[in-house]
Design an enzyme around this catalytic site. Structure first.
Site: not given
Ligand code: ATP
Ligand code: MG
Length: 558
Positions: A33, A259, A269
């Protein structure tokens, strides 16, 4: 292929799907996002998604999941593309935007309405919460649940036309208010939000939810394996429900992995944005930030970040990964690849009383101790030099192997010298050390057999250059800064940045290109700052120390 031979569970799934003919070509996507900069957790997700496509000859899309206009911006869209490219990955075709599927998603919402599988609901947020039930109690049907198809069609069209205020109505799927899975209790598909969107302007005043949008976007793009993190596991039945009930062109499937949470790091974020907005760091790409652009500016290499993402594996459990593993990967890469150079962080002048005034001797030194192909560099040697103030003592015991008054030390890549005098100011502070060169010690031990025990770095005072050096340390003092009761800001390391305004560097370093890496001998790994470094004003950032000294400093170990 850069992917590790040891396979993870996702690679096994893909391999089986290909072998069984369920899938012809693997197609994955990375779906950020655009509401912030990418961080180390995203690097993991990028390496998983692009890595699967690479390993199995498939494709990986970059798709902006832009369904929340208020929090998103073009700045984030640009930085995300730059970061993915910098990591060395190239997405398939053009970048994609969820917003370019808004019309199709709307048409599918109408399809659900027509099938009696979606309805417009007027409950406000608080009422909706009451009706939703809890984990232990079923929810209740909304009083609006039995609206006719015609009425729902009419209301949805009027929601889209902007006739209602934000929050006045939502579109919900009609699934099961008694489901033990809360996500199946008539989830929201559309909300009214009269906000301009960075891609679609004011065309839409209703926006789809993540749950309604994501799987359908995957289907439109022909994604075969939709990989996300574990918190979406409970959303999978809903993901599948939409795919089952809509005339979508493909049947993607969702898979979850744990994660990445590195210790001493925050990867939300929202929290990273707070650090930026509150001015606690200089920006999203501050070298202390765990963002990809911050790590880049700090001097972390893409090779090390990619290696780390492989080392930690891909599993179905959420755990904290020791950030020392990332630091290890960086040291290993830089030890192998960074040219050596000399820098004096805390300068103390040494005058060589038996060395001719005005003479400049061009010594030569290897750029790397074990890689001759990296060449040699010129080191001008002169009567006045700087050494580090920590490398001199008036008196010291035998354990101290640097320069002591009356004793000898070797200057790295140069001569052996012996200190014989001091100049002090009225407060007793040492201003200069006077020393003499021991003849014929360039590459040789002293002829009189009195060998120095230590080697120290130095820079010519007349030929060297002054530089700004920024010394960084971990941003947080706590292993899990945001996992406890206390506010994560309580654990900010007050000593995470120290700026040395007048370090001395060997002259060739002024010509370093921005983002060039070095090992400053006996100090650590440094990088020429991407933005601020220039020949007229050299600026270097500490990437990482030579050894893991975190525990020794009493910084944060437990
Ligand atoms: P938000 O808190 O805004 O939902 P998010 O960290 O999920 O943020 P996105 O932009 O939705 O951020 O993430 C893009 C992709 O990165 C998604 O598939 C998410 O699952 C993955 N992702 C985000 N943070 C992690 C993490 N700490 N480890 C592994 N994958 C991650
Ligand atoms: Mg998300």
């Amino acid at each position: 292929m850069e992917h590790a031979p040891a396979s993870n569970f996702l690679e096994n799934i893909v391999a089986e799907d290909l072998a069984a003919g369920r899938v012809e070509t693997v197609v994955t996507r990375f779906p950020p996002e655009p509401n912030g900069y990418l961080h180390i957790g995203h690097a993991k997700s990028i390496s998983v998604n692009f890595g699967l496509a690479e390993s199995f000859g498939g494709r990986c899309n970059l798709r902006f999941d832009d369904t929340n206009p208020e929090k998103e911006s073009q700045e984030y869209i640009d930085s995300i593309q730059e970061d993915v490219r910098w990591l060395g990955y190239q997405w398939h075709g053009e970048v994609r935007f969820a917003s370019s599927y808004f019309q199709q998603l709307y048409d599918w919402a109408l399809h659900l309405v027509d099938q009696g599988l979606a309805y417009v609901c007027d409950l406000n947020a608080e009422q909706a919460r009451e009706y939703r039930g809890t984990l232990t109690e079923p929810g209740k049907n909304s009083p609006y649940r039995e609206r006719s198809v015609a009425e729902n069609r009419d209301l949805l069209a009027r929601m889209k036309a902007g006739e209602f205020a934000d929050g006045e109505k939502v579109l919900r799927a009609k699934i099961d208010m008694a489901s033990p899975n809360m996500n199946m209790r008539d989830p929201i598909l559309y909300r009214i939000r009269k906000a301009a969107h960075h891609q679609t302007g004011t065309q839409w005043v209703i926006y789809p939810t993540y749950d309604f949008a994501h799987g359908q976007e995957d289907a439109i793009e022909g994604i075969t394996h939709s990989i996300c993190t574990l918190e979406f596991e409970d959303h999978r039945p809903l993901y599948d429900w939409f795919i089952q009930h809509l005339p979508v062109p493909a049947r993607p499937r969702q898979y979850e992995f744990g994660r990445l949470n590195p210790s001493y790091t925050v990867t939300s974020k929202r929290k990273l944005k707070q650090l930026v907005d509150d001015g606690l760091v200089a920006g999203w790409d501050d070298p202390r930030m765990p963002t990809i652009s911050g790590m880049r500016r700090r001097g972390y290499t893409r090779a090390a970040i990619r290696k780390f993402c492989q080392m930690i594996g891909t599993t179905r459990s959420d755990g904290v990964v020791d950030v020392a593993m990332l630091e290890f990967a960086i040291r290993e890469d830089l030890n192998e690849n960074a040219p050596r150079a000399m820098c004096v962080l805390n300068p103390l002048k040494v005058v060589l009383s038996n060395y001719e005034q005005g003479r400049v001797e061009q010594l030569s030194a290897p750029c790397h101790p074990s890689r001759a192909e990296l060449g040699q560099r010129q080191l001008p040697f002169t009567r006045e030099l700087y050494i580090d103030a920590d490398d001199f003592r008036e008196e010291a015991n035998k354990k101290y192997k640097r320069l002591v008054l009356g004793k000898r030390v070797r200057l790295r890549n140069a001569y052996v010298i012996e200190a014989h005098d001091l100049v002090k100011d009225s407060a007793g502070e040492i201003l200069e050390v006077h020393a003499r060169i021991i003849a014929d010690t360039l590459g040789n031990d002293p002829a009189d057999g009195i060998k120095p025990k230590g080697v120290i770095q130095w820079v010519s005072a007349s030929e060297g250059r002054q530089a700004t050096v920024r010394l960084y340390d971990r941003l947080f003092t706590h292993e899990s800064p945001d996992k406890g009761e206390r506010d994560f800001l309580d654990f900010i390391n007050p000593a995470s940045l120290r700026v040395v305004a007048s370090a001395w560097i060997e002259p060739s370093l002024a010509q370093a290109q921005p983002e060039q890496h070095f090992q400053f001998e006996r100090e650590g790994y440094f990088v020429a700052d991407r933005y601020d470094h220039g020949e007229a004003g050299p600026v270097f950032n500490l990437t990482i120390g030579l050894r893991d000294s975190w525990g020794e400093q009493g910084g944060g170990a437990n």
